[in-house]
Design a protein around this motif. Structure first.
Motif, PDB file in Angstrom:
ATOM      1  N   GLY A 157      62.730  -0.806  41.843  1.00 54.38           N
ATOM      2  CA  GLY A 157      63.860  -0.076  41.294  1.00 54.38           C
ATOM      3  C   GLY A 157      65.021  -0.957  40.874  1.00 54.38           C
ATOM      4  O   GLY A 157      65.880  -0.526  40.103  1.00 54.38           O
ATOM      5  N   PHE A 158      65.044  -2.184  41.348  1.00 54.64           N
ATOM      6  CA  PHE A 158      66.114  -3.116  40.979  1.00 54.64           C
ATOM      7  C   PHE A 158      65.817  -3.818  39.657  1.00 54.64           C
ATOM      8  O   PHE A 158      66.617  -4.600  39.168  1.00 54.64           O
ATOM      9  N   GLN A 159      64.660  -3.532  39.074  1.00 56.12           N
ATOM     10  CA  GLN A 159      64.340  -4.024  37.741  1.00 56.12           C
ATOM     11  C   GLN A 159      64.349  -2.836  36.780  1.00 56.12           C
ATOM     12  O   GLN A 159      64.289  -1.684  37.197  1.00 56.12           O
ATOM     13  N   ASN A 160      64.429  -3.079  35.497  1.00 55.74           N
ATOM     14  CA  ASN A 160      64.781  -2.029  34.542  1.00 55.74           C
ATOM     15  C   ASN A 160      63.636  -1.204  33.982  1.00 55.74           C
ATOM     16  O   ASN A 160      63.876  -0.221  33.297  1.00 55.74           O
ATOM     17  N   GLY A 161      62.394  -1.535  34.261  1.00 54.18           N
ATOM     18  CA  GLY A 161      61.263  -0.866  33.622  1.00 54.18           C
ATOM     19  C   GLY A 161      61.219   0.635  33.839  1.00 54.18           C
ATOM     20  O   GLY A 161      61.037   1.411  32.898  1.00 54.18           O
ATOM     21  N   GLY A 162      61.365   1.072  35.073  1.00 57.42           N
ATOM     22  CA  GLY A 162      61.283   2.488  35.379  1.00 57.42           C
ATOM     23  C   GLY A 162      62.392   3.296  34.739  1.00 57.42           C
ATOM     24  O   GLY A 162      62.136   4.368  34.162  1.00 57.42           O
ATOM     25  N   GLN A 163      63.608   2.810  34.829  1.00 52.62           N
ATOM     26  CA  GLN A 163      64.734   3.555  34.260  1.00 52.62           C
ATOM     27  C   GLN A 163      64.613   3.673  32.744  1.00 52.62           C
ATOM     28  O   GLN A 163      64.897   4.719  32.175  1.00 52.62           O
ATOM     29  N   GLU A 164      64.168   2.608  32.104  1.00 61.85           N
ATOM     30  CA  GLU A 164      63.992   2.667  30.652  1.00 61.85           C
ATOM     31  C   GLU A 164      62.965   3.728  30.251  1.00 61.85           C
ATOM     32  O   GLU A 164      63.185   4.489  29.310  1.00 61.85           O
ATOM     33  N   LEU A 165      61.858   3.798  30.977  1.00 65.37           N
ATOM     34  CA  LEU A 165      60.829   4.795  30.670  1.00 65.37           C
ATOM     35  C   LEU A 165      61.343   6.212  30.905  1.00 65.37           C
ATOM     36  O   LEU A 165      61.082   7.119  30.106  1.00 65.37           O
ATOM     37  N   ARG A 166      62.090   6.406  31.977  1.00 66.22           N
ATOM     38  CA  ARG A 166      62.676   7.729  32.240  1.00 66.22           C
ATOM     39  C   ARG A 166      63.677   8.097  31.146  1.00 66.22           C
ATOM     40  O   ARG A 166      63.702   9.240  30.683  1.00 66.22           O
ATOM     41  N   ASP A 167      64.491   7.123  30.742  1.00 69.52           N
ATOM     42  CA  ASP A 167      65.487   7.378  29.688  1.00 69.52           C
ATOM     43  C   ASP A 167      64.817   7.764  28.370  1.00 69.52           C
ATOM     44  O   ASP A 167      65.400   8.495  27.569  1.00 69.52           O
ATOM     45  N   GLU A 168      63.603   7.264  28.144  1.00 64.82           N
ATOM     46  CA  GLU A 168      62.861   7.586  26.923  1.00 64.82           C
ATOM     47  C   GLU A 168      62.134   8.930  27.016  1.00 64.82           C
ATOM     48  O   GLU A 168      61.486   9.355  26.067  1.00 64.82           O
ATOM     49  N   GLY A 169      62.241   9.598  28.172  1.00 64.72           N
ATOM     50  CA  GLY A 169      61.680  10.929  28.313  1.00 64.72           C
ATOM     51  C   GLY A 169      60.299  11.016  28.920  1.00 64.72           C
ATOM     52  O   GLY A 169      59.719  12.101  28.978  1.00 64.72           O
ATOM     53  N   TYR A 170      59.752   9.894  29.384  1.00 60.22           N
ATOM     54  CA  TYR A 170      58.438   9.945  30.018  1.00 60.22           C
ATOM     55  C   TYR A 170      58.540  10.556  31.409  1.00 60.22           C
ATOM     56  O   TYR A 170      59.520  10.322  32.123  1.00 60.22           O
ATOM     57  N   LYS A 171      57.539  11.359  31.766  1.00 55.91           N
ATOM     58  CA  LYS A 171      57.448  11.882  33.125  1.00 55.91           C
ATOM     59  C   LYS A 171      56.849  10.769  33.975  1.00 55.91           C
ATOM     60  O   LYS A 171      55.648  10.505  33.916  1.00 55.91           O
ATOM     61  N   LEU A 172      57.711  10.086  34.717  1.00 55.52           N
ATOM     62  CA  LEU A 172      57.317   8.935  35.531  1.00 55.52           C
ATOM     63  C   LEU A 172      57.461   9.292  37.001  1.00 55.52           C
ATOM     64  O   LEU A 172      58.533   9.711  37.430  1.00 55.52           O
ATOM     65  N   ALA A 173      56.389   9.116  37.743  1.00 55.70           N
ATOM     66  CA  ALA A 173      56.413   9.330  39.182  1.00 55.70           C
ATOM     67  C   ALA A 173      56.030   8.043  39.883  1.00 55.70           C
ATOM     68  O   ALA A 173      54.927   7.529  39.689  1.00 55.70           O
ATOM     69  N   SER A 174      56.955   7.526  40.662  1.00 57.14           N
ATOM     70  CA  SER A 174      56.701   6.339  41.478  1.00 57.14           C
ATOM     71  C   SER A 174      56.643   6.791  42.930  1.00 57.14           C
ATOM     72  O   SER A 174      57.577   7.425  43.422  1.00 57.14           O
ATOM     73  N   LEU A 175      55.550   6.487  43.615  1.00 56.66           N
ATOM     74  CA  LEU A 175      55.363   6.984  44.968  1.00 56.66           C
ATOM     75  C   LEU A 175      56.227   6.270  45.993  1.00 56.66           C
ATOM     76  O   LEU A 175      56.536   6.832  47.039  1.00 56.66           O
ATOM     77  N   ALA A 176      56.631   5.047  45.703  1.00 56.90           N
ATOM     78  CA  ALA A 176      57.573   4.301  46.545  1.00 56.90           C
ATOM     79  C   ALA A 176      58.434   3.457  45.605  1.00 56.90           C
ATOM     80  O   ALA A 176      57.893   2.741  44.764  1.00 56.90           O
ATOM     81  N   ILE A 177      59.747   3.584  45.752  1.00 60.33           N
ATOM     82  CA  ILE A 177      60.657   2.788  44.923  1.00 60.33           C
ATOM     83  C   ILE A 177      61.427   1.849  45.834  1.00 60.33           C
ATOM     84  O   ILE A 177      62.161   2.291  46.724  1.00 60.33           O
ATOM     85  N   VAL A 178      61.235   0.542  45.612  1.00 61.15           N
ATOM     86  CA  VAL A 178      61.940  -0.476  46.384  1.00 61.15           C
ATOM     87  C   VAL A 178      63.222  -0.810  45.637  1.00 61.15           C
ATOM     88  O   VAL A 178      63.177  -1.299  44.502  1.00 61.15           O
ATOM     89  N   ASP A 179      64.365  -0.503  46.247  1.00 63.01           N
ATOM     90  CA  ASP A 179      65.651  -0.791  45.614  1.00 63.01           C
ATOM     91  C   ASP A 179      66.139  -2.211  45.885  1.00 63.01           C
ATOM     92  O   ASP A 179      66.933  -2.745  45.127  1.00 63.01           O
ATOM     93  N   ARG A 180      65.653  -2.801  46.980  1.00 64.71           N
ATOM     94  CA  ARG A 180      66.091  -4.164  47.296  1.00 64.71           C
ATOM     95  C   ARG A 180      65.057  -4.841  48.179  1.00 64.71           C
ATOM     96  O   ARG A 180      64.482  -4.226  49.066  1.00 64.71           O
ATOM     97  N   MET A 181      64.837  -6.120  47.913  1.00 67.09           N
ATOM     98  CA  MET A 181      63.957  -6.950  48.737  1.00 67.09           C
ATOM     99  C   MET A 181      64.732  -8.210  49.093  1.00 67.09           C
ATOM    100  O   MET A 181      65.318  -8.847  48.230  1.00 67.09           O
ATOM    101  N   GLU A 182      64.714  -8.536  50.362  1.00 66.82           N
ATOM    102  CA  GLU A 182      65.379  -9.761  50.821  1.00 66.82           C
ATOM    103  C   GLU A 182      64.322 -10.784  51.221  1.00 66.82           C
ATOM    104  O   GLU A 182      63.230 -10.420  51.647  1.00 66.82           O
TER     105      GLU A 182
END
Length: 193
Positions: A157-182
């Motif tokens: 989720g900290f990279q832009n691929g998913g948000q771009e696809l959602r913004d373009e109107g695709y029905k995107l389902a991610s079963l686990a979204i990692v917002d941050r990795m240390e």
């Protein structure tokens, strides 16, 4: 999907460069029971979309797609990362930049397996910048197929691929979204809706 998040926390390994290794259960050694649960979840999410074909890219997406296809009772087709001598006839091609391998390659798919009559669910193990997904979407566009959904096991989720696809109107389902990795192995997941 809490089950997947728990498994990532238990067995996933964070490596430098925002790499999350899940090879002991998702994309090298396969936990078939977990994959079956993943397939059932994708069926729950996309079951009313009229899916008649599942598309993925070799190699890591194939097991996920096959287990999901059992729940939909539809065929799986996958784009190959190298044109082999045993692909006959015309092919769709698209260029893909691999985040994991840091190189560009061309994917190919025989035209006889995808066409305008297809309602496609695209599946993959990871979504980061969305380059592989762009290649699969391009192949669907070339075929005149309708993309009715995109399913991903793990989204960075900290990279832009998913948000771009959602913004373009695709029905995107991610079963686990990692917002941050240390680098110390800490994973922060986006809360489930």
């Amino acid at each position: 999907m809490k089950l997947l998040e728990e498994r990532i926390r238990k067995d996933g390994q964070v490596r430098p460069g925002n790499v999350l290794k899940v090879d002991c259960f998702l994309n090298h050694q396969l936990d078939v029971e977990l994959l079956d649960e993943i397939g059932a979840e994708f069926k729950r999410i996309f079951g009313k979309e009229g899916v008649n074909k599942i598309l993925t890219i070799e190699a890591s997406g194939i097991a996920i797609a096959c287990m999901t296809a059992r729940h939909f009772d539809v065929p799986v087709v996958f784009a190959k990362k190298a044109k082999s001598k045993n692909i006959d006839g015309d092919v769709f091609t698209s260029k893909v930049q691999s985040y994991t391998y840091g190189k560009e390659y061309e994917i190919t798919l025989a035209k006889k397996f995808l066409g305008p009559e297809d309602r496609v669910l695209i599946l993959d193990d990871f979504l980061a910048n969305g380059k592989a997904m762009r290649g699969l979407l391009d192949v669907c566009k070339q075929a005149g197929a309708t993309v009715v959904g995109i399913g991903v096991c793990i989204e960075k989720g900290f990279q832009n691929g998913g948000q771009e696809l959602r913004d373009e109107g695709y029905k995107l389902a991610s079963l686990a979204i990692v917002d941050r990795m240390e680098d110390d192995g800490t994973l922060v997941f986006r809360p489930q809706e």
